[in-house]
Design an enzyme around this catalytic site. Structure first.
Site, PDB file in Angstrom:
ATOM      1  N   TYR A 171      27.423  46.783  17.522  1.00 10.66           N
ATOM      2  CA  TYR A 171      26.846  45.442  17.572  1.00 10.66           C
ATOM      3  C   TYR A 171      27.818  44.381  17.085  1.00 10.66           C
ATOM      4  O   TYR A 171      27.722  43.220  17.464  1.00 10.66           O
ATOM      5  CB  TYR A 171      25.509  45.392  16.817  1.00 10.66           C
TER       6      TYR A 171
ATOM      7  N   HIS B 249      19.018  47.720  13.664  1.00  8.58           N
ATOM      8  CA  HIS B 249      19.727  48.774  14.381  1.00  8.58           C
ATOM      9  C   HIS B 249      20.330  49.817  13.443  1.00  8.58           C
ATOM     10  O   HIS B 249      21.106  50.664  13.866  1.00  8.58           O
ATOM     11  CB  HIS B 249      20.804  48.173  15.281  1.00  8.58           C
TER      12      HIS B 249
END
Lengths: 711, 711
Positions: free
Chosen positions: A254, A411
């Protein structure tokens, strides 16, 4: 915010008012004054030439097709979703093609499609298929996609700006961009002011649009937040979303995604308001973040797949083409970045891409230099981090990664003190990454699978300790977000690299300390992986320490005796339900080894504990009716009798096989006699032998100056 | 033997008597007249230079160590075994180093070590640890190793011949080579006269020694057998061990091994008796055999792993370095062989290697040209064969292999009508190869594992039909050796390539006919794999047709519902006991599909049958306590109601995923509506659609001119 920070912020604000007026088109990735040079460059420098060829081919393809601006109807992956995504790519590609070819047909395409959007945008309500738990967009099912759309579109518009009549510009601005700015800042105010990746895209879209349309009030909001007080906005995001080491808390996968709007908007700020010295901000934070993203890869370019990561993603990803080009051209021309650009085989057709392509052609590249380093997590760098130990050159490098970072938001995985090991170009002890087949429609539309939650995030899916068959924080993400491990020690001498971290909160009244090292001894060609996992608890627990491995086990002690006629799941929840128990046997001497053959090299893992354990062989795939889980296997040390326990293991990387010449060398491990000599809350002492030579390894948690004592 | 053959043989015999007297040292791989050129070549041509550098380094290493000629005691892998193996390498390397450097120290090494052997050889009885079921050697546990030892040693001796005093030569000859010749021809007479790979090594050793020592009687025996009547010996072996297409019945992995003594002795015959025109013998059989060995690889150079094969072996193997160099230099200088030599990155330091290295340096290489071809098996080419269909260039080639060859002696598998499929550089439907970890001491000393017999050889381990859960010929190798499939048809037009074969004997009263094709249709970029497997039987049976596959299933119809809480073995014998049954569900419409994602490409297998079947998902690993079986998985069509049945499947190769850019294209298959229109013993008619267009595929077994009718 401390005093110094406030001062810096005040200076920024002051400078802002003085200068937000420079205006020239194009002005972001390509600038008017450089167009001549870039036009020449695409004839001269192979990488720029190839990159432009691709852009132009895509632009020509766009021109060959009818312009479609459908009313937004479909969710992600659907027809209208894909069409609008394609449109912004077309707009950008045609914009670039116009600037480089001066052929008005490309400008006309952008003008025409934007007039269509301008005619319809006002009629579109919030998207009918809003994505669950996400703010709806007007073009797409979530506003995030709208922001991304505009970040690209505004660049394309900027490139053809001067080719569009003032009247049509006015139509586009009033019909599309101005209502969009309002939507992004007012309707989406919550996102705009949120310190979060989605907010960054919102801000970048608004700020870049503000520059191109010469609307300084929007630029100011983008940089300092909707209240223009600096509490939110771009600078606050730079302050809070990255650690001082340039680490983004969600992890490498990410990080490269989060980075892009930061870079694009920074480039706009840099061009329109150079006096803000945005690339210098926070001690060159953006440069650091780009470099850290690169450092978060193995030598084959793949990102370390901790947390929700799609495996196989490399630094060739488009976001890092932007990152590397801008870091090189606008921040610091480090020759090693050219090495990465070469692997990327692409540059942005832009001022920055020109410089990279020219310097590559001039032969200035040097090999990218991977560093052993501790990458600290948290806005202040105090929330744990990733310890990365490396040995060997880029062709054949051992890498040990200890994950002692904070949870990493939505996440994040429950993988405190997870250990990854790479060697010889491949994973040895891998991380599963996410349970997701990205863009594979038949697998839940390419989204995260249910197994991401039931398996991939759970502690047992990682190479770290599971207490009482329960994940860290009972798999409660909010709870996990509230605390983080602490780094106890980091050292990166060439022959002794160590990282040590403690986690006190993942399980009530259980402290876990892992100290992992690469130790080069004179007797062996390659460093040993030394790993000591100590648990301190108030009362006895079941401790499971799995090592997910790649390759094939070719030898073991105790000899493995796998179940013959039946496989049953290992447990019922926290991911245990997904594991077939393939073997389960006592380790009589409290020590043993397994030899794994992987990519023609041997890895012998010697282990010893101070309480009786069982060796369990695990195979992923139970309770997986859709067959969504990817083949994985592990060996696991498991005990259920002790409060305090030390797991000591030494992995020797040795020998080779050659299936072509059918030769094998160095197949037998030279390590032996692992012993745990003693342990307390302050100290662990273990010993082992290499070719008969005795080594004593003492960890002194309380002595930073003498943390590891090796005799 | 027919009349023509007898005549040819007679002429050979006649020529033999006239000429077996030319004598010069060295005279085999390196020849005296070429030494000057090779010495110059190692300075000039990079590949020869690098190859010699390696030889010389090994020779220098030999010189730096004491000469050890231990009394033979240990079995394969043991110390004396390894030492004697090392000695013959040292002898050959020092021989070459002497010729190229003219430095007498290398010759002295060979002289001294051979004097030691000469002093001791006479004292050594048959090896004390004779290998079970094999004839014992005197230096090694099986005579085969002794033959191999001498094939290399005699070459080394030949190279230093002139540097050794006549007296010492006499000592070596009388103490070592002469008793060895006697041992090889008298004690080992049975092997010497056997039409078998071990016999070839015996013959080559005796024949080459005969030339070097100028003993024509031994050369004659080698060429014509111990009775000198041509019924056995080298020529008889060339006649009987290879098919007219140059195929060696044990399969590619053993072919490249079997080939080496043929090539080496042929080279000796060629040099010493050029008038025998050995390379012309049997229509250039040896050249054909070398080329066929190369053709039996996928484009990455790995051998098709049918029968007992160690996977990962490529044409870079040393035997084919000899093969390619000699084929190029002594038989026919085909430019495409240079491509292979380049990949091998090595040449023999020899006359042939000089020519290869020089022509490579001169830029004469052309890409190796893989051909679609039927490679017939059997001495007369009438015992079935391998059908190999190829489409695409060497960078990205689809390959379909149908194995319809004979059993292949002791290393054969029970895999009649087995189908292998490769694409995009990887295996799609693989063959397991052998169950063996070669040279991994901990895995049964690197020998074949018990699972080679219980698993790898069994029919269910292959992509072909299993009747009543029983292997072909009830896994009786002797029985299987007595019959073979028949090739019904082979065609290799570019857009329609077909192979069809019938097997009548593998199961009593069951006929199996498989017709497999690569069909390029206009609607698709890549050919379809069309596969029709027809069974004709007197009464109903259970039919299982597995497809072992690589990759991950991402879509299926019927939807797979894998077992959640328990796995059980699929059966009890013939390999079924090694399989975990992972899912089992009826195929309601008698047709369905599975989409597999493998190496970033999709493979959708559509299937249809004319009797109800179940779809079963299989996972290898049951009843494998030592965890010796390598991860493998399959889907299988299974039915138990029918006597006659047709399995029709179409595999579409389509689309791609890019994990770096996170894009997916062409994920959905364009094939649909598979139907079986009719079948009889003479004909099968099926149909399918591609993008809605109907195709009818009719197989007419009785019409060679109209075997496949496509509408």
């Amino acid at each position: 915010m401390n005093y110094l920070k406030k001062l810096v912020m005040a200076i920024y604000c002051l400078m802002f008012y003085l200068s937000a007026s420079a205006q020239e088109h194009p002005g972001i990735m390509l600038t008017k004054k450089n167009i001549g040079a870039v036009r020449k460059g695409v004839q001269t420098y192979p990488l720029l030439k190839a990159s432009y060829k691709k852009v132009k081919a895509d632009a020509d393809k766009a021109l060959a097709e009818p312009i479609l601006v459908p009313e937004p109807k479909d969710a992600g992956g659907g027809a209208t979703h894909e069409q609008h995504k394609k449109n912004y790519s077309n707009i950008l590609n045609c914009g670039i093609a116009y600037q480089l070819s001066a052929d008005k047909k490309y400008a006309a395409y952008v003008e025409n499609i934007l007039l269509k959007y301008a005619a319809d945008y006002g009629k579109w309500p919030l998207h009918p298929k809003r994505k669950e738990n996400h703010q709806a967009g007007r073009i797409f099912w979530q506003s995030l996609n709208d922001f991304v759309w505009q970040v690209y579109t505004i660049q394309g518009y900027d490139m053809v700006y001067e080719a569009i009549s003032a009247k049509n510009r006015a139509t586009i601005n009033s019909g599309l961009f101005e209502p969009m700015l309002k939507f992004f800042t007012v309707d989406c105010k919550e996102t705009f002011d949120k310190i979060h990746n989605h907010g960054t895209w919102d801000i970048a879209a608004v700020g870049m649009t503000g520059y191109v349309l010469n609307k300084p009030e929007y630029v100011e909001m983008a940089i300092k937040g909707s209240a223009k007080d600096g509490k939110t906005g771009y600078l606050a995001q730079v302050d809070q979303l990255f650690s001082p080491d340039g680490y983004y808390t969600e992890g490498p996968y990410y990080q490269r995604y989060a980075l892009l709007p930061f870079i694009l908007f920074a480039k706009a700020i840099h061009n329109f308001q150079p006096e803000l010295k945005i690339f210098e901000y926070r001690n060159q934070l953006l440069a650091k973040a780009i470099n850290t993203t690169l450092q978060l890869t193995y030598t084959d370019g793949t990102f370390f797949p901790v947390n929700d990561a799609v495996k196989g993603k490399t630094y060739e990803t488009p976001e890092l083409v932007y990152g590397v080009d801008i870091a090189y051209a606008d921040i610091k021309p480090a020759a090693e970045l050219l090495d990465v650009a070469q692997r990327q085989a692409e540059v942005i057709v832009s001022d920055a891409g020109l410089k990279v392509a020219a310097d590559l052609q001039a032969g200035k590249a040097k090999p990218f230099s991977y560093q052993s380093q501790l990458i600290k997590d948290g806005a202040s760098g105090t929330e744990g981090g990733l310890g990365i130990l490396r040995y060997g050159n880029n062709d054949d490098q051992q890498v040990l990664l200890l994950k002692a970072a904070s949870q990493g938001m939505g996440h994040g995985h429950f993988d405190r003190l997870n250990l990854l090991y790479y060697d010889n170009g491949v994973e040895i002890f891998p991380d599963y990454g996410s349970a997701r087949f990205i863009n594979i429609e038949s697998k839940k539309g390419g989204d995260y699978l249910p197994e991401n939650k039931t398996w991939a995030k759970q502690t047992i899916a990682h190479n770290t300790l599971v207490v009482d068959q329960t994940s860290n924080y009972k798999a409660n993400a909010e709870l996990a977000q509230q605390s983080h491990p602490e780094i106890l020690y980091f050292k990166s001498d060439k022959n002794l690299q160590v990282v040590s971290a403690i986690e006190k909160n993942a399980y009530p009244e259980v402290q876990m300390i892992r100290t992992s090292a690469l130790l080069k001894v004179a007797e062996l060609a390659k460093p040993l992986l030394i790993d000591v996992f100590q648990v301190l608890a108030a009362k006895p627990h079941q401790y499971d320490l799995p090592f997910w491995y790649k390759g094939h086990i070719v030898d073991a002690s105790p000899k493995i005796n796998a179940f013959r006629n039946e496989l049953k799941p290992l447990g019922e929840k926290y991911g245990y339900e997904h594991i077939w128990l393939n073997a389960d046997q006592p380790v009589k001497e409290k020590s043993g080894y397994l030899s794994i053959l992987n990519n023609k090299r041997f890895y012998t893992v010697h282990f010893a504990t101070d309480t009786a354990v069982n060796l369990k062989m695990l195979l992923l795939g139970a309770n997986d009716p859709d067959m969504s889980l990817v083949e994985s296997k592990a060996f696991m040390l498991s005990s259920a009798r002790s409060a305090n326990q030390v797991f000591f293991n030494v992995t020797e990387t040795h020998g080779r096989t050659n299936p072509v010449s059918e030769t094998t060398t160095g197949a037998s491990s030279k390590v032996s006699d692992l012993k745990i000599l003693g342990s307390s809350k302050d100290q662990v002492r273990v010993s082992f032998k290499v070719k008969g030579k005795l080594y004593t390894w003492q960890i002194n948690y309380q002595q930073k100056e003498n943390f590891i004592k090796l005799n």
